[in-house]
Design a protein around this motif. Sequence first.
Motif, PDB file in Angstrom:
ATOM      1  N   VAL A   1       0.914  -1.123  -0.055  1.00  0.00           N
ATOM      2  CA  VAL A   1       0.125   0.155  -0.042  1.00  0.00           C
ATOM      3  C   VAL A   1       0.760   1.354  -0.102  1.00  0.00           C
ATOM      4  O   VAL A   1       1.704   1.514   0.639  1.00  0.00           O
ATOM      5  N   ILE A   2       0.827   2.225  -0.889  1.00  0.00           N
ATOM      6  CA  ILE A   2       1.258   3.365  -0.882  1.00  0.00           C
ATOM      7  C   ILE A   2       0.429   4.542  -0.769  1.00  0.00           C
ATOM      8  O   ILE A   2      -0.608   4.323  -1.214  1.00  0.00           O
ATOM      9  N   ILE A   3       0.965   5.400  -0.067  1.00  0.00           N
ATOM     10  CA  ILE A   3      -0.218   6.467   0.655  1.00  0.00           C
ATOM     11  C   ILE A   3       0.370   8.048   0.136  1.00  0.00           C
ATOM     12  O   ILE A   3       1.625   8.125   0.576  1.00  0.00           O
ATOM     13  N   PHE A   4      -0.465   8.811  -0.266  1.00  0.00           N
ATOM     14  CA  PHE A   4      -0.089  10.140  -0.401  1.00  0.00           C
ATOM     15  C   PHE A   4      -0.960  11.087   0.201  1.00  0.00           C
ATOM     16  O   PHE A   4      -2.288  10.826   0.403  1.00  0.00           O
ATOM     17  N   GLY A   5      -0.578  12.340   0.646  1.00  0.00           N
ATOM     18  CA  GLY A   5      -1.614  13.512   1.282  1.00  0.00           C
ATOM     19  C   GLY A   5      -0.534  14.300   1.952  1.00  0.00           C
ATOM     20  O   GLY A   5       0.619  14.397   1.524  1.00  0.00           O
ATOM     21  N   GLY A   6      -1.175  15.125   2.810  1.00  0.00           N
ATOM     22  CA  GLY A   6      -0.498  16.321   3.682  1.00  0.00           C
ATOM     23  C   GLY A   6      -0.199  16.007   4.729  1.00  0.00           C
ATOM     24  O   GLY A   6       0.125  14.756   5.360  1.00  0.00           O
TER      25      GLY A   6
ATOM     26  N   HIS B   1       3.776  14.478   3.174  1.00  0.00           N
ATOM     27  CA  HIS B   1       4.347  15.430   3.578  1.00  0.00           C
ATOM     28  C   HIS B   1       3.636  16.470   4.024  1.00  0.00           C
ATOM     29  O   HIS B   1       2.637  16.844   3.344  1.00  0.00           O
ATOM     30  N   ASN B   2       4.074  17.482   5.127  1.00  0.00           N
ATOM     31  CA  ASN B   2       3.287  18.701   5.517  1.00  0.00           C
ATOM     32  C   ASN B   2       3.232  19.433   4.193  1.00  0.00           C
ATOM     33  O   ASN B   2       4.273  19.689   3.562  1.00  0.00           O
ATOM     34  N   GLY B   3       2.024  19.969   4.163  1.00  0.00           N
ATOM     35  CA  GLY B   3       1.734  20.852   3.069  1.00  0.00           C
ATOM     36  C   GLY B   3       1.745  20.392   1.700  1.00  0.00           C
ATOM     37  O   GLY B   3       1.362  21.086   0.598  1.00  0.00           O
ATOM     38  N   PHE B   4       2.025  19.076   1.450  1.00  0.00           N
ATOM     39  CA  PHE B   4       1.907  18.514   0.197  1.00  0.00           C
ATOM     40  C   PHE B   4       0.380  18.198  -0.473  1.00  0.00           C
ATOM     41  O   PHE B   4      -0.338  18.224  -0.035  1.00  0.00           O
ATOM     42  N   ASP B   5       0.480  18.933  -1.832  1.00  0.00           N
ATOM     43  CA  ASP B   5      -0.871  18.704  -2.558  1.00  0.00           C
ATOM     44  C   ASP B   5      -0.434  17.765  -3.757  1.00  0.00           C
ATOM     45  O   ASP B   5       0.475  17.166  -4.015  1.00  0.00           O
ATOM     46  N   SER B   6      -1.603  17.662  -4.506  1.00  0.00           N
ATOM     47  CA  SER B   6      -1.452  16.561  -5.687  1.00  0.00           C
ATOM     48  C   SER B   6      -0.579  17.107  -6.764  1.00  0.00           C
ATOM     49  O   SER B   6       0.372  15.960  -7.237  1.00  0.00           O
ATOM     50  N   ASP B   7       0.081  18.009  -6.974  1.00  0.00           N
ATOM     51  CA  ASP B   7       1.172  18.421  -7.801  1.00  0.00           C
ATOM     52  C   ASP B   7       2.440  17.733  -7.202  1.00  0.00           C
ATOM     53  O   ASP B   7       3.191  16.905  -8.011  1.00  0.00           O
ATOM     54  N   GLN B   8       2.896  17.577  -6.192  1.00  0.00           N
ATOM     55  CA  GLN B   8       3.888  17.148  -5.460  1.00  0.00           C
ATOM     56  C   GLN B   8       3.707  15.764  -5.364  1.00  0.00           C
ATOM     57  O   GLN B   8       4.717  15.072  -5.627  1.00  0.00           O
ATOM     58  N   SER B   9       2.718  15.290  -5.083  1.00  0.00           N
ATOM     59  CA  SER B   9       2.589  13.850  -4.908  1.00  0.00           C
ATOM     60  C   SER B   9       2.516  13.007  -6.247  1.00  0.00           C
ATOM     61  O   SER B   9       3.294  12.020  -5.924  1.00  0.00           O
ATOM     62  N   SER B  10       2.087  13.612  -6.872  1.00  0.00           N
ATOM     63  CA  SER B  10       2.065  13.103  -8.489  1.00  0.00           C
ATOM     64  C   SER B  10       3.392  12.657  -8.899  1.00  0.00           C
ATOM     65  O   SER B  10       3.741  11.649  -9.436  1.00  0.00           O
ATOM     66  N   ILE B  11       4.239  13.575  -8.373  1.00  0.00           N
ATOM     67  CA  ILE B  11       5.855  13.325  -8.983  1.00  0.00           C
ATOM     68  C   ILE B  11       6.528  12.188  -8.062  1.00  0.00           C
ATOM     69  O   ILE B  11       7.114  11.394  -8.822  1.00  0.00           O
ATOM     70  N   LEU B  12       5.908  12.270  -6.780  1.00  0.00           N
ATOM     71  CA  LEU B  12       6.640  10.858  -6.029  1.00  0.00           C
ATOM     72  C   LEU B  12       5.835   9.719  -6.400  1.00  0.00           C
ATOM     73  O   LEU B  12       6.724   8.725  -6.580  1.00  0.00           O
ATOM     74  N   PHE B  13       4.570   9.755  -6.907  1.00  0.00           N
ATOM     75  CA  PHE B  13       3.963   8.653  -7.292  1.00  0.00           C
ATOM     76  C   PHE B  13       4.293   8.056  -8.453  1.00  0.00           C
ATOM     77  O   PHE B  13       4.575   6.817  -8.699  1.00  0.00           O
ATOM     78  N   TRP B  14       4.884   8.851  -9.663  1.00  0.00           N
ATOM     79  CA  TRP B  14       5.472   8.351 -10.864  1.00  0.00           C
ATOM     80  C   TRP B  14       6.845   7.639 -10.659  1.00  0.00           C
ATOM     81  O   TRP B  14       7.184   6.724 -11.258  1.00  0.00           O
ATOM     82  N   LYS B  15       7.670   8.426  -9.840  1.00  0.00           N
ATOM     83  CA  LYS B  15       8.756   7.912  -9.473  1.00  0.00           C
ATOM     84  C   LYS B  15       9.040   6.740  -8.868  1.00  0.00           C
ATOM     85  O   LYS B  15       9.695   5.841  -9.288  1.00  0.00           O
ATOM     86  N   TYR B  16       8.126   6.443  -7.846  1.00  0.00           N
ATOM     87  CA  TYR B  16       7.809   5.386  -7.174  1.00  0.00           C
ATOM     88  C   TYR B  16       7.653   3.901  -7.905  1.00  0.00           C
ATOM     89  O   TYR B  16       8.165   2.881  -7.736  1.00  0.00           O
ATOM     90  N   THR B  17       6.597   4.223  -8.998  1.00  0.00           N
ATOM     91  CA  THR B  17       6.181   3.146  -9.555  1.00  0.00           C
ATOM     92  C   THR B  17       6.876   2.796 -10.865  1.00  0.00           C
ATOM     93  O   THR B  17       6.288   2.080 -11.885  1.00  0.00           O
ATOM     94  N   VAL B  18       7.785   3.306 -11.302  1.00  0.00           N
ATOM     95  CA  VAL B  18       8.625   3.153 -12.344  1.00  0.00           C
ATOM     96  C   VAL B  18       8.976   1.725 -12.537  1.00  0.00           C
ATOM     97  O   VAL B  18       8.803   1.109 -13.287  1.00  0.00           O
ATOM     98  N   ASN B  19       9.661   1.272 -11.090  1.00  0.00           N
ATOM     99  CA  ASN B  19      10.020  -0.112 -11.289  1.00  0.00           C
ATOM    100  C   ASN B  19       9.269  -1.179 -10.186  1.00  0.00           C
ATOM    101  O   ASN B  19       9.601  -2.185  -9.943  1.00  0.00           O
ATOM    102  N   PHE B  20       8.112  -0.596  -9.596  1.00  0.00           N
ATOM    103  CA  PHE B  20       7.342  -1.388  -8.695  1.00  0.00           C
ATOM    104  C   PHE B  20       5.994  -1.094  -8.916  1.00  0.00           C
ATOM    105  O   PHE B  20       5.578   0.104  -8.800  1.00  0.00           O
TER     106      PHE B  20
END
Length: 200
Positions: A16-21, A55-74
């Motif tokens: 499970v991967i979780i994104f938010g503020g 992360h504190n203050g994160f919105d979907s712009d920042q989370s989408s970058i982390l999401f794409w990066k993490y799911t490249v190989n997994f």
Amino acid sequence: KKDFSKKKVKKNKADVIIFGGSTTFGNNCEQQQSSSWPEEIYKIDNRFNFKNFAHNGFDSDQSSILFWKYTVNFTPKIVMWAHKFNTLNVIGRNNYKNKKKLNYEFSNNKKNNFFSKIHSINKTLIDSSLFYSLLDKVILRINFKSTRPQLITPNKEDIKYALKNFEINTREAIIHSKNIGVKNFYLVSLFHREEFKPKK
């Protein structure tokens, strides 16, 4: 009650991967008086193998970058997307993620950029000059009662385009999730303290 697999996962990989503020990041009270909701779920069921990208203050712009990066190989089994409170954060930005797609300039971004540059110069001077740093502290104490933060209220168009920006980021994440074989994508809507107040 979801059945999470007990198989060993690779280091730093999670079902499970979780994104938010900040409400998802958690642990924002001192003296270890707080937790985060993913950690509380893990206490209930330790098969909840998660990685918290909030992360504190994160919105979907920042989370989408982390999401794409993490799911490249997994490919995780589940994605949880919890951006209820920070959706409007992009309103103060000059260069938000979907600016070209939406072709919209937020109404106060020039004012925000000006104040951001002033703040940056002020910080540099405070860090590099002892005299300026002392002067800044003296002025702050003299003007403490008279200085109040100026709130910038977004107009209806700003809110509309901030929500559109969130929608584009979320749709992209959902489509990408389906394409790579993620089983479930959840939009998590957390409670706000105002929602617990008794209604008339």
